[in-house]
Design a protein around this motif. Sequence first.
Motif, PDB file in Angstrom:
ATOM      1  N   ALA A 199       0.686  -1.279  -0.078  1.00  0.00           N
ATOM      2  CA  ALA A 199       0.041  -0.026  -0.029  1.00  0.00           C
ATOM      3  C   ALA A 199       0.741   1.249   0.027  1.00  0.00           C
ATOM      4  O   ALA A 199       0.235   2.303  -0.433  1.00  0.00           O
ATOM      5  N   TRP A 200       2.206   1.152   0.322  1.00  0.00           N
ATOM      6  CA  TRP A 200       2.922   2.280   0.381  1.00  0.00           C
ATOM      7  C   TRP A 200       3.628   2.475  -1.093  1.00  0.00           C
ATOM      8  O   TRP A 200       4.287   3.596  -1.245  1.00  0.00           O
ATOM      9  N   GLN A 201       3.581   1.579  -1.802  1.00  0.00           N
ATOM     10  CA  GLN A 201       4.144   1.489  -3.344  1.00  0.00           C
ATOM     11  C   GLN A 201       3.410   1.861  -4.376  1.00  0.00           C
ATOM     12  O   GLN A 201       2.136   2.176  -4.137  1.00  0.00           O
ATOM     13  N   ASN A 202       3.809   2.204  -5.483  1.00  0.00           N
ATOM     14  CA  ASN A 202       3.001   2.466  -6.748  1.00  0.00           C
ATOM     15  C   ASN A 202       2.282   1.361  -7.066  1.00  0.00           C
ATOM     16  O   ASN A 202       2.512   0.137  -7.305  1.00  0.00           O
ATOM     17  N   PRO A 203       0.688   1.518  -7.027  1.00  0.00           N
ATOM     18  CA  PRO A 203      -0.329   0.454  -7.266  1.00  0.00           C
ATOM     19  C   PRO A 203      -0.291  -0.197  -8.774  1.00  0.00           C
ATOM     20  O   PRO A 203      -0.414  -1.276  -8.636  1.00  0.00           O
ATOM     21  N   ALA A 204       0.190   0.868  -9.439  1.00  0.00           N
ATOM     22  CA  ALA A 204       0.349   0.385 -10.942  1.00  0.00           C
ATOM     23  C   ALA A 204       1.547  -0.608 -11.053  1.00  0.00           C
ATOM     24  O   ALA A 204       1.214  -1.432 -11.810  1.00  0.00           O
ATOM     25  N   LEU A 205       2.514  -0.347 -10.596  1.00  0.00           N
ATOM     26  CA  LEU A 205       3.691  -1.138 -10.604  1.00  0.00           C
ATOM     27  C   LEU A 205       3.577  -2.632  -9.946  1.00  0.00           C
ATOM     28  O   LEU A 205       3.590  -3.715 -10.463  1.00  0.00           O
ATOM     29  N   CYS A 206       2.725  -2.152  -8.887  1.00  0.00           N
ATOM     30  CA  CYS A 206       2.550  -3.708  -7.980  1.00  0.00           C
ATOM     31  C   CYS A 206       1.418  -4.654  -8.711  1.00  0.00           C
ATOM     32  O   CYS A 206       2.022  -5.724  -8.975  1.00  0.00           O
ATOM     33  N   LEU A 207       0.389  -4.036  -9.181  1.00  0.00           N
ATOM     34  CA  LEU A 207      -0.312  -4.778 -10.214  1.00  0.00           C
ATOM     35  C   LEU A 207       0.272  -5.633 -11.316  1.00  0.00           C
ATOM     36  O   LEU A 207       0.057  -6.525 -11.523  1.00  0.00           O
ATOM     37  N   ASP A 208       0.905  -4.604 -12.208  1.00  0.00           N
ATOM     38  CA  ASP A 208       1.692  -5.217 -13.284  1.00  0.00           C
ATOM     39  C   ASP A 208       2.506  -6.530 -12.707  1.00  0.00           C
ATOM     40  O   ASP A 208       2.811  -7.297 -13.516  1.00  0.00           O
ATOM     41  N   PHE A 209       3.356  -6.266 -11.698  1.00  0.00           N
ATOM     42  CA  PHE A 209       4.173  -7.364 -11.152  1.00  0.00           C
ATOM     43  C   PHE A 209       3.481  -8.475 -10.847  1.00  0.00           C
ATOM     44  O   PHE A 209       3.818  -9.605 -11.199  1.00  0.00           O
ATOM     45  N   ALA A 210       2.226  -8.283 -10.438  1.00  0.00           N
ATOM     46  CA  ALA A 210       1.339  -9.460 -10.145  1.00  0.00           C
ATOM     47  C   ALA A 210       1.103 -10.274 -11.381  1.00  0.00           C
ATOM     48  O   ALA A 210       0.832 -11.357 -11.423  1.00  0.00           O
ATOM     49  N   ARG A 211       0.914  -9.466 -12.368  1.00  0.00           N
ATOM     50  CA  ARG A 211       0.247 -10.053 -13.643  1.00  0.00           C
ATOM     51  C   ARG A 211       1.452 -10.828 -14.073  1.00  0.00           C
ATOM     52  O   ARG A 211       1.398 -11.878 -14.464  1.00  0.00           O
TER      53      ARG A 211
END
Length: 656
Positions: A199-211
């Motif tokens: 939650a402290w990090q870039n949510p777009a980056l986090c979602l793409d890394f999950a993908r």
Amino acid sequence: MKIGVDYYPEQWDRALWKSDSDLMAKTGVKLVRMGEFAWSKLEPRDGQFDFEWLDEAISTFSRHAIGIVLCVPTSCPPLWMYETYPDIVQVGPDGNRIQTGIRGHRCLNAPMFIYYAKRITEQLARRYANNPAIAAWQIDNELEAYPCTCETCRGLFRDWLIDKYDTLDNINKAFGNSVWSSEYSDISQIQPPTAYPKAWQNPALCLDFARFSSDTVVKFVSDMSQIIKLENPRAKVTSNTFFCENAPDYYKLFSALDFTSYDNYPPVKLAGETEELSSHAFELDFMRGIRQRNFWVMEQLSGATGSWSPMGATPRPGQIKGYAMQAMAHGADTVMHFRWRTAVKGAEMFWHGLIDHSNVPSRRFEEFAELCKTASKLSVIETTELVSDVAILYSPDNYWAFNIQPQTEGFDYLQQLRYFHAAFTRYGTNVDIISPTSDLTKYKAVVAPAMYIYEKAAAENIYRYVIKGGTLIMTNRSGVKDTCNNCIMEPLPTVYREMIGAEVSEYDPIGETEQTISDFAGNKFTCRQWCDILKLTTARAYAEYKDSFYAGKPAVTMNRYCSGVTYYVGTVCKMDFYESLAGNIMKQTGIPRLKDLTKGVEVTTRTNGLDDYIFFFNNSEEEADITLPKPMYSIIDGNEKDKLTLMPFDMDIVRK
């Protein structure tokens, strides 16, 4: 219907193999799964293979016509591989390699691991792919979308992003990197999420890394499956899965395989009168919905669980048989119990199997033997499937995004799906849990909870369904984010606003605070966690808030849109509300309802198109009496009945 067991010949003296196979044959076991952790036995040294013991094990069981599910053992590379190639070990979000010593340490992108994984798979496939004893293949074990941050994964993640966005400028725009001065000026600056809270990090980056992490495991499974298929195109290949923290995109994962397999460990202690939902009916329907066809259970509860956690309670009388039958009721055509015998060595020695450390079959084993006898009577339902009037939509993007940015205290994406599932199944109707892009035309009602991340194909699919006359239920936190996991600058629920006939003027994340709503009939229900304050356009209020500064404002709406109807639930309630709403919708749409069904009794129907078979499962610790609408034939005991009496965790199956 086949019953099987998980067996580890490499962990037992050869003298036990014959006696075990003899007892399995006598008991009625039809399948044995083996090999998923045996790489060091199959390849004790680099390039030195030993298959003689596996040949003997397969022969020992196949002489009883017991089929083999052979596993590719890539979950546990041998220690010589870790020693020679330490860079095959995953790197955690903190930048350090994880400690070895248990299992699942390997990075699925590490070049040397891929080399050896393909080689052992090729060796096994060449030797066994055309062996008639092999009933199916399993790739690896309980694969996850591992968030590895090693140099190989970092490089591949950067390549994945460039493939998706074309340029660094597009990545900066998609990620919103103008925030916190985060623009990339060189591709080398792109790094996976760190060990900081997501939650402290870039949510777009986090979602793409999950993908990206999910795509990694999908590619691995596909590659290993193709190796087996090259040797035998008719080979049946799967991988076992479970609900894990790093859940992959199950739809993509199993699209590369022949069928879905699930590891099923329902809770021994039931929730009682609390709001907690303890039935695994949801998980089973979820697994069936991945490919929208029947599935296998690769690991089924057999005893007290406990390895990395203290031991749980032992299964109560009836649960060994009952929970296996429950899985069949929801579409499992094969159920394999973990495990035949409890391990006497290693970390899993207290994750109990059917036979305890004493090696003396006891109560649980006798119940398992009874299950095998019952399953042998069920050949009539082997060609049946579940046909449902209700569907619930699950999105991997929504799951990942809510994990990245929790919305409020107590808010849980999967729990919302579970509430609706429990509400509709309470009336004895089948429910499918499917992808938002699946064909919705066959359903009388569709639930689309918290459609948080906008996906064009899903939104268009949902609109088409309602336009053509479907009945849809949507909930709060829909239309919040675009496909990059950035907020959409429009009134909520943005792309769905026209269809629901209302917009969110404000919202109140109330967490565990409890408030009250009242529906159109004056019934009062408790709400919590989230409150959308709704402004009506074409919709009508179905329920209103009774508390706070928005008392009297709509909490739930109903809107007629083209030929269909859309309900919008702007809050999160307790189970009685969802049961009331589901009952009303079933009445409006003509979905058959079983009224006054005893609490804890679960009803599903499997059909072959000519005959319907109704499963009545008493998932409770109390005896249950069920009056049938007419006399029906029981395929369990061969009698015609107009009333069923079910002991705790008992099941009967009647032909309609």
